[in-house]
Design a protein around this motif. Structure first.
Motif, PDB file in Angstrom:
ATOM      1  N   VAL A  51       0.854  -1.178   0.000  1.00 58.95           N
ATOM      2  CA  VAL A  51       0.000   0.000   0.000  1.00 58.95           C
ATOM      3  C   VAL A  51       0.887   1.225   0.000  1.00 58.95           C
ATOM      4  O   VAL A  51       1.747   1.381   0.872  1.00 58.95           O
ATOM      5  N   VAL A  52       0.708   2.102  -0.988  1.00 62.21           N
ATOM      6  CA  VAL A  52       1.526   3.293  -1.150  1.00 62.21           C
ATOM      7  C   VAL A  52       0.654   4.528  -0.979  1.00 62.21           C
ATOM      8  O   VAL A  52      -0.436   4.619  -1.565  1.00 62.21           O
ATOM      9  N   LEU A  53       1.129   5.497  -0.191  1.00 61.96           N
ATOM     10  CA  LEU A  53       0.407   6.733   0.055  1.00 61.96           C
ATOM     11  C   LEU A  53       1.052   7.867  -0.725  1.00 61.96           C
ATOM     12  O   LEU A  53       2.267   8.017  -0.716  1.00 61.96           O
ATOM     13  N   VAL A  54       0.247   8.668  -1.399  1.00 58.59           N
ATOM     14  CA  VAL A  54       0.758   9.780  -2.202  1.00 58.59           C
ATOM     15  C   VAL A  54      -0.129  11.000  -2.005  1.00 58.59           C
ATOM     16  O   VAL A  54      -1.358  10.887  -2.023  1.00 58.59           O
ATOM     17  N   ARG A  55       0.500  12.153  -1.825  1.00 59.78           N
ATOM     18  CA  ARG A  55      -0.251  13.399  -1.737  1.00 59.78           C
ATOM     19  C   ARG A  55      -0.661  13.873  -3.127  1.00 59.78           C
ATOM     20  O   ARG A  55       0.033  13.645  -4.113  1.00 59.78           O
ATOM     21  N   LEU A  56      -1.802  14.538  -3.210  1.00 54.81           N
ATOM     22  CA  LEU A  56      -2.316  15.018  -4.492  1.00 54.81           C
ATOM     23  C   LEU A  56      -2.245  16.531  -4.633  1.00 54.81           C
ATOM     24  O   LEU A  56      -2.696  17.080  -5.634  1.00 54.81           O
ATOM     25  N   ASP A  57      -1.679  17.211  -3.636  1.00 53.27           N
ATOM     26  CA  ASP A  57      -1.660  18.676  -3.666  1.00 53.27           C
ATOM     27  C   ASP A  57      -0.370  19.192  -4.307  1.00 53.27           C
ATOM     28  O   ASP A  57       0.457  19.828  -3.664  1.00 53.27           O
ATOM     29  N   ALA A  58      -0.182  18.899  -5.584  1.00 56.46           N
ATOM     30  CA  ALA A  58       1.008  19.331  -6.308  1.00 56.46           C
ATOM     31  C   ALA A  58       0.888  20.784  -6.738  1.00 56.46           C
ATOM     32  O   ALA A  58      -0.205  21.330  -6.887  1.00 56.46           O
ATOM     33  N   GLU A  59       2.042  21.414  -6.948  1.00 57.29           N
ATOM     34  CA  GLU A  59       2.060  22.772  -7.478  1.00 57.29           C
ATOM     35  C   GLU A  59       1.631  22.766  -8.944  1.00 57.29           C
ATOM     36  O   GLU A  59       1.713  21.746  -9.634  1.00 57.29           O
ATOM     37  N   LEU A  60       1.180  23.919  -9.413  1.00 59.45           N
ATOM     38  CA  LEU A  60       0.640  24.023 -10.766  1.00 59.45           C
ATOM     39  C   LEU A  60       1.654  23.576 -11.814  1.00 59.45           C
ATOM     40  O   LEU A  60       1.311  22.890 -12.777  1.00 59.45           O
ATOM     41  N   SER A  61       2.939  23.954 -11.641  1.00 60.87           N
ATOM     42  CA  SER A  61       3.960  23.571 -12.618  1.00 60.87           C
ATOM     43  C   SER A  61       4.127  22.062 -12.665  1.00 60.87           C
ATOM     44  O   SER A  61       4.324  21.466 -13.730  1.00 60.87           O
ATOM     45  N   ALA A  62       4.047  21.421 -11.484  1.00 66.19           N
ATOM     46  CA  ALA A  62       4.187  19.968 -11.441  1.00 66.19           C
ATOM     47  C   ALA A  62       3.000  19.291 -12.104  1.00 66.19           C
ATOM     48  O   ALA A  62       3.155  18.262 -12.771  1.00 66.19           O
ATOM     49  N   VAL A  63       1.807  19.856 -11.930  1.00 70.69           N
ATOM     50  CA  VAL A  63       0.617  19.288 -12.559  1.00 70.69           C
ATOM     51  C   VAL A  63       0.777  19.291 -14.073  1.00 70.69           C
ATOM     52  O   VAL A  63       0.429  18.319 -14.755  1.00 70.69           O
ATOM     53  N   GLY A  64       1.310  20.385 -14.607  1.00 71.08           N
ATOM     54  CA  GLY A  64       1.535  20.461 -16.049  1.00 71.08           C
ATOM     55  C   GLY A  64       2.478  19.382 -16.542  1.00 71.08           C
ATOM     56  O   GLY A  64       2.249  18.772 -17.600  1.00 71.08           O
ATOM     57  N   GLU A  65       3.540  19.119 -15.776  1.00 68.30           N
ATOM     58  CA  GLU A  65       4.490  18.076 -16.153  1.00 68.30           C
ATOM     59  C   GLU A  65       3.843  16.687 -16.092  1.00 68.30           C
ATOM     60  O   GLU A  65       4.038  15.856 -16.973  1.00 68.30           O
ATOM     61  N   LEU A  66       3.066  16.464 -15.042  1.00 65.81           N
ATOM     62  CA  LEU A  66       2.454  15.156 -14.867  1.00 65.81           C
ATOM     63  C   LEU A  66       1.404  14.871 -15.932  1.00 65.81           C
ATOM     64  O   LEU A  66       1.161  13.716 -16.288  1.00 65.81           O
ATOM     65  N   THR A  67       0.780  15.911 -16.462  1.00 68.25           N
ATOM     66  CA  THR A  67      -0.236  15.727 -17.498  1.00 68.25           C
ATOM     67  C   THR A  67       0.336  15.051 -18.740  1.00 68.25           C
ATOM     68  O   THR A  67      -0.385  14.358 -19.468  1.00 68.25           O
ATOM     69  N   GLN A  68       1.644  15.229 -18.974  1.00 65.59           N
ATOM     70  CA  GLN A  68       2.252  14.722 -20.198  1.00 65.59           C
ATOM     71  C   GLN A  68       2.215  13.202 -20.297  1.00 65.59           C
ATOM     72  O   GLN A  68       2.251  12.660 -21.403  1.00 65.59           O
TER      73      GLN A  68
END
Length: 278
Positions: free
Chosen positions: A43-60
């Motif tokens: 079981v892995v826990l991950v936060r979802l409150d990324a900064e806007l720039s990181a969200v853009g990178e992750l969208t790719q």
């Protein structure tokens, strides 16, 4: 009480999804992955409150369909949570499959349960996902269907009404018998355990919730007590609870291994098999 081992997200995940002390959800707690139900659940826990720039990178790394789905969210917070949650799922799966995140192909069951596409059938990897606020929980197993759910324990004015409507008769009786101070935890013990089970089945809320019973009292082990006319010990599924942090509870349900299922029907044969292995 049985517990599932869980671990903190890797350094890259922590860099993008760092925690703030002002938020009431506690940081991920480092733990060891432990064997349960004849196998291993991670079981892995991950936060979802990324900064806007990181969200853009992750969208790719998302698929075209996932980007389209993200664009349909009305609120920016929900759009961000979806993008980060799905991107992190892709990264976690990719690290286990030995491919790039954008190469991970997902498919969906009749009720929408995500799974790997047939092109990754040889990996024999099952997974499930749950969210609460800005926390995502990912559960992984090898070759056995799995379901996970996590919730923040809180008082709800309509908890008694929900329990009467959606819990089984046995569960509702157990819930009503709790002390007032134990009711919030009892309610969410029941809810997460039932949710994890129907997610493992892949049926979601289409599965009648009164057809099975789970334990819910704070002082009782997490356990499936009954599935229709079958006792929990013989039902073929194992239930475990875990605590991601203060104020949070979670549950994992996993299909029992072939050896466990065999031992349920032929205990003597299973005992002999165990002796021969040693």
């Amino acid at each position: 009480m049985s517990h599932v081992g869980y671990r903190v997200a890797d350094p890259m995940e922590r860099r993008v999804l760092s925690l703030t002390d002002s938020q009431r959800i506690a940081p991920p707690v480092t733990g060891t992955v432990v064997p349960i139900a004849g196998g291993t659940v991670e079981v892995v826990l991950v936060r979802l409150d990324a900064e806007l720039s990181a969200v853009g990178e992750l969208t790719q790394c998302l698929s075209d369909g996932e980007r389209l789905r993200a664009s349909r969210f009305v609120f920016e917070r929900d759009r961000r949570r979806f993008i980060v949650g799905r991107a992190r799922l892709r990264h976690l799966l990719a690290s286990r499959l030995g491919v790039q995140p954008d190469a991970v192909e997902l498919a969906y069951g009749p009720r929408g349960k995500p799974r790997l596409s047939r092109s990754f059938a040889d990996a024999d990897l099952c997974f499930n996902v749950s969210h609460t606020e800005d926390l995502a929980v990912y559960a992984f197993s090898s070759g056995r269907e799995i379901g996970v759910d996590v919730e923040a324990v809180r008082e709800m004015r309509d908890a008694d009404e929900i329990a009467a409507r959606f819990f089984s008769r046995r569960e509702n009786e157990a819930y009503r018998a709790l002390d007032l101070r134990d009711k919030p935890l009892g309610f969410f013990n029941c809810w997460t355990r039932k949710e994890a089970f129907i997610k493992a089945l892949g049926d979601g809320l289409y599965h009648p919730l009164n057809r099975f019973d789970v334990s819910l009292a704070p002082n009782e082990p997490a356990k499936i007590l009954r599935i229709e006319n079958t006792s929990g010990d013989a039902c073929g599924w194992a239930l475990h609870d875990f605590s991601p942090g203060p104020g949070l509870i979670g549950a994992v349900v996993i299909r029992k291994s072939a050896d466990e299922l065999a031992s349920m029907a032929y205990p003597e044969r299973a005992a002999l098999r165990s002796m021969l292995r040693h």
